[in-house]
Design a protein around this motif. Structure first.
Motif, PDB file in Angstrom:
ATOM      1  N   UNK A 147       0.813  -1.217   0.000  1.00 22.26           N
ATOM      2  CA  UNK A 147       0.000   0.000   0.000  1.00 22.26           C
ATOM      3  C   UNK A 147       0.849   1.271   0.000  1.00 22.26           C
ATOM      4  N   UNK A 148       2.165   1.106  -0.021  1.00 20.69           N
ATOM      5  CA  UNK A 148       3.059   2.266   0.030  1.00 20.69           C
ATOM      6  C   UNK A 148       2.931   3.100  -1.236  1.00 20.69           C
ATOM      7  N   UNK A 149       3.129   4.403  -1.065  1.00 23.73           N
ATOM      8  CA  UNK A 149       3.074   5.317  -2.207  1.00 23.73           C
ATOM      9  C   UNK A 149       4.118   6.404  -1.994  1.00 23.73           C
ATOM     10  N   UNK A 150       5.092   6.455  -2.889  1.00 19.60           N
ATOM     11  CA  UNK A 150       6.128   7.484  -2.828  1.00 19.60           C
ATOM     12  C   UNK A 150       6.096   8.279  -4.125  1.00 19.60           C
ATOM     13  N   UNK A 151       6.905   9.323  -4.177  1.00 21.47           N
ATOM     14  CA  UNK A 151       6.877  10.215  -5.337  1.00 21.47           C
ATOM     15  C   UNK A 151       7.155   9.460  -6.633  1.00 21.47           C
ATOM     16  N   UNK A 152       8.090   8.530  -6.612  1.00 19.89           N
ATOM     17  CA  UNK A 152       8.409   7.786  -7.837  1.00 19.89           C
ATOM     18  C   UNK A 152       7.230   6.942  -8.307  1.00 19.89           C
ATOM     19  N   UNK A 153       6.364   6.515  -7.360  1.00 10.39           N
ATOM     20  CA  UNK A 153       5.222   5.682  -7.710  1.00 10.39           C
ATOM     21  C   UNK A 153       4.151   6.443  -8.480  1.00 10.39           C
ATOM     22  N   UNK A 154       4.201   7.758  -8.439  1.00 11.53           N
ATOM     23  CA  UNK A 154       3.200   8.551  -9.144  1.00 11.53           C
ATOM     24  C   UNK A 154       3.369   8.447 -10.658  1.00 11.53           C
ATOM     25  N   UNK A 199      -9.753  13.336  -8.608  1.00 11.18           N
ATOM     26  CA  UNK A 199      -9.144  14.641  -8.316  1.00 11.18           C
ATOM     27  C   UNK A 199      -7.731  14.477  -7.779  1.00 11.18           C
ATOM     28  N   UNK A 200      -7.531  13.449  -6.968  1.00  8.68           N
ATOM     29  CA  UNK A 200      -6.192  13.222  -6.438  1.00  8.68           C
ATOM     30  C   UNK A 200      -5.214  12.847  -7.543  1.00  8.68           C
ATOM     31  N   UNK A 201      -5.642  12.033  -8.491  1.00  4.44           N
ATOM     32  CA  UNK A 201      -4.766  11.687  -9.614  1.00  4.44           C
ATOM     33  C   UNK A 201      -4.385  12.934 -10.406  1.00  4.44           C
ATOM     34  N   UNK A 202      -5.333  13.842 -10.583  1.00  3.11           N
ATOM     35  CA  UNK A 202      -5.025  15.100 -11.281  1.00  3.11           C
ATOM     36  C   UNK A 202      -4.037  15.927 -10.480  1.00  3.11           C
ATOM     37  N   UNK A 203      -4.198  15.947  -9.165  1.00 11.55           N
ATOM     38  CA  UNK A 203      -3.256  16.677  -8.310  1.00 11.55           C
ATOM     39  C   UNK A 203      -1.857  16.076  -8.403  1.00 11.55           C
ATOM     40  N   UNK A 204      -1.776  14.749  -8.454  1.00 11.71           N
ATOM     41  CA  UNK A 204      -0.481  14.086  -8.568  1.00 11.71           C
ATOM     42  C   UNK A 204       0.209  14.441  -9.873  1.00 11.71           C
ATOM     43  N   UNK A 205      -0.553  14.476 -10.961  1.00 10.40           N
ATOM     44  CA  UNK A 205       0.026  14.833 -12.260  1.00 10.40           C
ATOM     45  C   UNK A 205       0.565  16.258 -12.229  1.00 10.40           C
ATOM     46  N   UNK A 206      -0.176  17.154 -11.595  1.00 11.26           N
ATOM     47  CA  UNK A 206       0.278  18.550 -11.500  1.00 11.26           C
ATOM     48  C   UNK A 206       1.512  18.660 -10.609  1.00 11.26           C
ATOM     49  N   UNK A 208       3.844  16.369 -10.263  1.00 12.91           N
ATOM     50  CA  UNK A 208       4.992  15.892 -11.040  1.00 12.91           C
ATOM     51  C   UNK A 208       5.430  16.920 -12.078  1.00 12.91           C
ATOM     52  N   UNK A 209       4.506  17.745 -12.546  1.00  8.57           N
ATOM     53  CA  UNK A 209       4.872  18.796 -13.496  1.00  8.57           C
ATOM     54  C   UNK A 209       5.739  19.868 -12.838  1.00  8.57           C
ATOM     55  N   UNK A 210       5.616  20.016 -11.518  1.00 13.53           N
ATOM     56  CA  UNK A 210       6.326  21.090 -10.820  1.00 13.53           C
ATOM     57  C   UNK A 210       7.591  20.623 -10.102  1.00 13.53           C
ATOM     58  N   UNK A 211       7.661  19.347  -9.739  1.00  7.03           N
ATOM     59  CA  UNK A 211       8.783  18.862  -8.940  1.00  7.03           C
ATOM     60  C   UNK A 211       9.648  17.899  -9.750  1.00  7.03           C
ATOM     61  N   UNK A 212      10.927  18.222  -9.864  1.00  9.06           N
ATOM     62  CA  UNK A 212      11.861  17.345 -10.564  1.00  9.06           C
ATOM     63  C   UNK A 212      12.362  16.263  -9.615  1.00  9.06           C
ATOM     64  N   UNK A 213      12.492  15.034 -10.111  1.00  6.59           N
ATOM     65  CA  UNK A 213      13.075  13.972  -9.292  1.00  6.59           C
ATOM     66  C   UNK A 213      14.573  14.217  -9.150  1.00  6.59           C
ATOM     67  N   UNK A 214      15.041  14.204  -7.913  1.00  2.95           N
ATOM     68  CA  UNK A 214      16.450  14.479  -7.643  1.00  2.95           C
ATOM     69  C   UNK A 214      16.823  13.744  -6.362  1.00  2.95           C
ATOM     70  N   UNK A 215      17.732  12.775  -6.406  1.00  5.46           N
ATOM     71  CA  UNK A 215      18.042  11.998  -5.202  1.00  5.46           C
ATOM     72  C   UNK A 215      18.789  12.822  -4.155  1.00  5.46           C
ATOM     73  N   UNK A 216      18.550  12.496  -2.905  1.00  8.80           N
ATOM     74  CA  UNK A 216      19.237  13.186  -1.813  1.00  8.80           C
ATOM     75  C   UNK A 216      20.755  13.135  -1.964  1.00  8.80           C
ATOM     76  N   UNK A 217      21.271  12.052  -2.517  1.00  7.68           N
ATOM     77  CA  UNK A 217      22.722  11.888  -2.612  1.00  7.68           C
ATOM     78  C   UNK A 217      23.370  12.932  -3.516  1.00  7.68           C
TER      79      UNK A 217
END
Length: 403
Positions: A147-154, A199-206, A208-217
């Motif tokens: 049931x886990x959901x992280x940013x990459x899962x979007x 609505x939540x799926x639409x929010x997730x898509x938006x 991802x449009x604003x946040x770039x994936x970038x690892x902490x390392x």
């Protein structure tokens, strides 16, 4: 690429002026990236820019008015539904923050919010002090891999199916474990309505449009790092008084873990405290009083609300302050060099002869000398003191500016 970083940590129960201090440090650190090291949308870090424009930062780093970028670490819980509202509000102020996120950052769903609010309502007068935004429930759900959901899962093609599984399989199990047999009508309707998921799926898509994936390392590649903690040390899940804690580590622990990944070798940690103590929500508060003598409190951010009630007050207790900071500074540092200093805020609200306490004894202080005396008694160098809500009201000491 710098291997040094700065940090702002709440020394007690939150609401200590972390937003103000991050804004001040960001203004003095060109090209900075503010890293959210714990918490989520339940944070409320107030910043007033030099022109008097005020914003309460929930997701976005409090250095944004100063031009700093924002990074969501793997310990930060993203809340796409509320993030978009905040970005809209900032856009109306002419602020368009650059955002990145570690792929592992957990994500809150509307179902976490529903469970959270149902649980707090069911507790009645025995509430734990939750903000009702689903933060702790997100952490709980993410302990179950299915049931886990992280940013990459979007980005997953089966995102919709995963959300339906959370709604139809996880929510009943979790409610049953909590002893909740029926939801309030409004929450039950939101849970059953397919529009909630859409609505939540639409929010997730938006999001991802604003946040770039970038690892902490790779944090240090983005610029000088300023860690921004949420809540305070006395609310830490491992050190506060259960159950009146947050589901995160509020001090150095997460920052050290991120620093090891990112190759940061030196960390200057500013511990922020008001010249008095506040607590929003339930739980112990040493020396609590209905009103503080010698303090004219100005706090438009922490207005009374349904979930956390009214802001609670007490004189600053030096014994509690010393112990909280000392515990944090004794964590395993993983070879990272740490310097700690104190920031004392809200001095503009203090009148002549206001009091703090130490081992049960009252100590009366002159506001003009209070910051230095509090720091001396706490056993830390004074790195900053604030005499108002804007960065120009913050006096940085030389050793903090050099950090």
């Amino acid at each position: 690429m710098s291997t040094q970083a700065q940090a702002v940590i709440g020394a007690l129960y939150g609401d200590e002026g972390k937003g103000l201090m991050v804004d001040r440090l960001a203004a003095a650190t060109p090209g900075a990236v503010v890293v959210r090291s714990n918490g989520g949308a339940q944070a409320g870090h107030t910043v007033v820019d030099p022109a008097g424009v005020r914003h309460v930062f929930h997701h976005i780093g409090a250095g944004s008015f100063a031009g700093a970028a924002t990074h969501f670490s793997r310990f930060f819980v993203a809340h796409p539904m509320l993030l978009l509202d905040e970005l809209t509000a900032l856009g109306q102020l002419g602020v368009e923050p650059e955002i990145s996120s570690d792929p592992r950052a957990p994500v809150t769903t509307p179902f976490d919010v529903i469970i959270n609010q149902a649980l707090e309502l069911a507790r009645g007068t025995a509430r734990h002090g939750s903000c009702g935004l689903g933060f702790g429930e997100t952490i709980e759900r993410n302990l179950r891999p299915e049931f886990a959901l992280s940013t990459k899962d979007l980005f997953r093609p089966d995102l919709h199916a995963r959300l339906v599984s959370i709604r139809d399989a996880w929510v009943p199990v979790r409610l049953a474990a909590l002893g909740i047999t029926a939801l309030p009508a409004e929450l039950a309707a939101a849970l059953a309505d397919d529009i909630t998921t859409a609505r939540f799926e639409a929010d997730c898509a938006a999001y991802l449009d604003r946040a770039a994936l970038w690892p902490d390392r790779r944090l240090c590649e983005r610029g000088p790092v300023i860690f921004e903690a949420a809540q305070g040390l006395e609310l830490d899940q491992d050190r506060g008084v259960f159950p009146h804690v947050t589901r995160s580590n509020t001090g150095l622990a997460n920052m050290l873990a991120i620093s090891v990944e990112a190759g940061i070798t030196e960390l200057a940690a500013t511990y922020a405290t008001r010249c008095y103590t506040t607590r929003h929500g339930a739980g112990p508060l040493k020396g609590e009083v209905p009103a503080l003598s010698g303090i004219n409190i100005v706090d438009p951010t922490n207005a009374p609300n349904e979930w956390q009630g009214t802001l609670r007050l007490a004189p600053l207790d030096l014994d509690t302050l010393r112990q909280a900071i000392a515990r944090d500074l004794t964590l395993d540092r993983g070879g990272i060099t740490i310097r700690g200093g104190l920031a004392v805020t809200c001095l503009d609200q203090a009148e002549d002869g206001f009091a703090i306490t130490d081992h049960g004894e009252a100590i009366r202080l002159d506001p003009a000398e209070a910051a230095s005396e509090i720091a001396d008694l706490a056993g830390l160098p004074l790195w900053a003191e604030s005499w108002g809500p804007r960065r120009g009201d913050v006096r940085l000491r030389m050793d903090a500016a050099a950090a």
